[in-house]
Design a protein around this motif. Structure first.
Motif, PDB file in Angstrom:
ATOM      1  N   GLY A 169      -3.052  -2.591  12.406  1.00  0.00           N
ATOM      2  CA  GLY A 169      -3.507  -3.644  11.497  1.00  0.00           C
ATOM      3  C   GLY A 169      -4.074  -4.847  12.229  1.00  0.00           C
ATOM      4  N   TYR A 208     -11.279  -7.044  14.138  1.00  0.00           N
ATOM      5  CA  TYR A 208     -11.762  -5.683  13.844  1.00  0.00           C
ATOM      6  C   TYR A 208     -13.241  -5.540  14.246  1.00  0.00           C
ATOM      7  N   TYR A 233      -9.513  -7.051   1.803  1.00  0.00           N
ATOM      8  CA  TYR A 233      -8.064  -7.299   1.853  1.00  0.00           C
ATOM      9  C   TYR A 233      -7.668  -7.952   3.180  1.00  0.00           C
ATOM     10  N   CYS A 290      -8.471   4.467   5.609  1.00  0.00           N
ATOM     11  CA  CYS A 290      -8.803   5.777   4.998  1.00  0.00           C
ATOM     12  C   CYS A 290      -7.880   6.143   3.849  1.00  0.00           C
ATOM     13  N   GLY A 291      -6.728   5.468   3.729  1.00  0.00           N
ATOM     14  CA  GLY A 291      -5.794   5.817   2.654  1.00  0.00           C
ATOM     15  C   GLY A 291      -5.404   7.285   2.732  1.00  0.00           C
ATOM     16  N   TYR A 318     -14.649   1.630   3.230  1.00  0.00           N
ATOM     17  CA  TYR A 318     -14.931   1.453   1.802  1.00  0.00           C
ATOM     18  C   TYR A 318     -13.697   0.899   1.099  1.00  0.00           C
ATOM     19  N   TRP A 324       0.827  -1.215   0.000  1.00  0.00           N
ATOM     20  CA  TRP A 324       0.000   0.000   0.000  1.00  0.00           C
ATOM     21  C   TRP A 324       0.854   1.255   0.000  1.00  0.00           C
TER      22      TRP A 324
HETATM   23  C1  LIG Z   1      -8.324   0.824  -2.031  1.00  0.00           C
HETATM   24  S1  LIG Z   1      -7.677   1.739  -0.685  1.00  0.00           S
HETATM   25  C2  LIG Z   1      -9.138   2.573  -0.159  1.00  0.00           C
HETATM   26  C3  LIG Z   1      -8.842   3.846   0.605  1.00  0.00           C
HETATM   27  C4  LIG Z   1     -10.076   4.672   0.992  1.00  0.00           C
HETATM   28  N1  LIG Z   1     -11.025   3.896   1.750  1.00  0.00           N
HETATM   29  C5  LIG Z   1     -10.732   5.251  -0.232  1.00  0.00           C
HETATM   30  O1  LIG Z   1     -11.766   4.707  -0.667  1.00  0.00           O
HETATM   31  O2  LIG Z   1     -10.205   6.221  -0.773  1.00  0.00           O
HETATM   32  C6  LIG Z   1      -7.508   0.493   0.603  1.00  0.00           C
HETATM   33  C7  LIG Z   1      -6.871   1.023   1.864  1.00  0.00           C
HETATM   34  O3  LIG Z   1      -7.000   0.040   2.899  1.00  0.00           O
HETATM   35  C8  LIG Z   1      -5.847   0.076   3.708  1.00  0.00           C
HETATM   36  N2  LIG Z   1      -5.764  -1.192   4.440  1.00  0.00           N
HETATM   37  C9  LIG Z   1      -5.482  -2.433   3.953  1.00  0.00           C
HETATM   38  N3  LIG Z   1      -5.507  -3.340   4.949  1.00  0.00           N
HETATM   39  C10 LIG Z   1      -5.834  -2.674   6.093  1.00  0.00           C
HETATM   40  C11 LIG Z   1      -6.019  -3.053   7.451  1.00  0.00           C
HETATM   41  N4  LIG Z   1      -5.849  -4.317   7.849  1.00  0.00           N
HETATM   42  N5  LIG Z   1      -6.353  -2.094   8.343  1.00  0.00           N
HETATM   43  C12 LIG Z   1      -6.500  -0.804   7.965  1.00  0.00           C
HETATM   44  N6  LIG Z   1      -6.331  -0.375   6.687  1.00  0.00           N
HETATM   45  C13 LIG Z   1      -6.004  -1.294   5.763  1.00  0.00           C
HETATM   46  C14 LIG Z   1      -4.724   0.326   2.703  1.00  0.00           C
HETATM   47  O4  LIG Z   1      -3.543   0.798   3.311  1.00  0.00           O
HETATM   48  C15 LIG Z   1      -5.391   1.343   1.762  1.00  0.00           C
HETATM   49  O5  LIG Z   1      -5.181   2.658   2.189  1.00  0.00           O
END
Ligand SMILES: C[S@@+](CC[C@H](N)C(=O)[O-])C[C@H]1O[C@@H](n2cnc3c(N)ncnc32)[C@H](O)[C@@H]1O
Length: 234
Positions: free
Chosen positions: A110, A141, A132, A65-66, A127, A10
């Motif tokens: 995480g 979670y 993942y 939240c990315g 969202y 990521w």
């Molecule tokens: C496709 S992006 C979506 C970001 C944001 N929700 C949006 O729609 O703009 C997926 C995000 O999920 C995060 N992510 C993946 N696994 C995660 C976890 N176990 N806990 C928290 N965040 C996670 C990634 O780092 C990434 O920022």
């Protein structure tokens, strides 16, 4: 796949792909205001499908939240928003771009969903993230979400519920091969190890959420890729 590989993947998605990496539907030449508008549009669709309760007296947490695309949109419907994500590089960039004092971002470990900025909230939103995460991780979670929500709070999240077919598995393998051959991108994404999509069935979701204490109000969406779950803590 290890947690470290996922974080690395990521982090790289930003540095090697760019700000549009948060949503496949955002075009490659999008600027930041286009990315933010895509967040508003996605959230408007989410609200219309889920009927989630909004209000400026409410606090929302966004999981995964990315860059803060959806957190910024949530701030138009909630008084306070806390975005959490496993990727430090994305949180760093989200903080740098954020102009709203009522929105804050932090790195999550995480494993648990325990933001430092708040001890309780009214809505937990996510969202394009939970598919993942493997079933054990997601169950943890869910438990933490139940603890974090106030009584009457809502847990609203989207999942890609398309089964992981052989073609999908083959593409995971193909990406590995490309990476080994020195090709670092394919179809707009880093090819390195760390990408994996899981399939969580509606039955598993309902059972797990109910066992934890949630009432599952809705599992619905226009397509299998865009399924929304609404669960409440009554
Ligand atoms: C496709 S992006 C979506 C970001 C944001 N929700 C949006 O729609 O703009 C997926 C995000 O999920 C995060 N992510 C993946 N696994 C995660 C976890 N176990 N806990 C928290 N965040 C996670 C990634 O780092 C990434 O920022």
């Amino acid at each position: 796949m290890s947690q470290a590989a996922s974080i690395e993947w990521w982090n790289k998605s930003l540095d090697e792909v760019g700000i549009h990496s948060m949503d496949k539907l955002v075009s490659a030449d999008a600027n930041w205001s286009t990315v933010l508008q895509s967040g508003r549009d996605d959230l408007a669709r989410a609200i219309s499908i889920t009927g989630m309760t909004c209000g400026m007296d409410r606090t929302a947490v966004e999981v995964g939240c990315g860059l803060g695309r959806m957190s910024t949109a949530l701030a138009e419907h909630f008084g306070r928003v806390v975005g959490v994500d496993i990727a430090p590089r994305l949180i760093e960039e989200a903080c740098r771009r954020n102009e709203l004092p009522q929105v804050t971002f932090e790195v999550a470990d995480g494993v648990h969903l325990r933001p430092q900025a708040i001890t309780e909230c009214d809505t937990i939103f996510s969202y394009e993230v939970f598919y993942y995460i493997n079933p054990d991780g997601l169950t943890t979670y869910f438990r933490d979400a139940f603890q974090l929500l106030r009584s009457g709070g809502q847990f609203v999240f989207q999942l890609n519920m398309e089964p992981v077919r052989w073609k999908t598995r083959l593409s995971f393998l193909f990406r590995r091969v490309l990476y080994t051959c020195g090709i670092k991108h394919w179809r707009g994404w880093p090819t390195g190890a760390g990408y994996r999509r899981y399939h969580h069935s509606p039955e598993w979701l309902s059972r797990t959420l109910t066992e934890i204490g949630f009432r599952v109000d809705k599992i619905a969406g226009p397509t299998a890729r865009q399924q929304w779950v609404v669960a409440s803590k009554s």
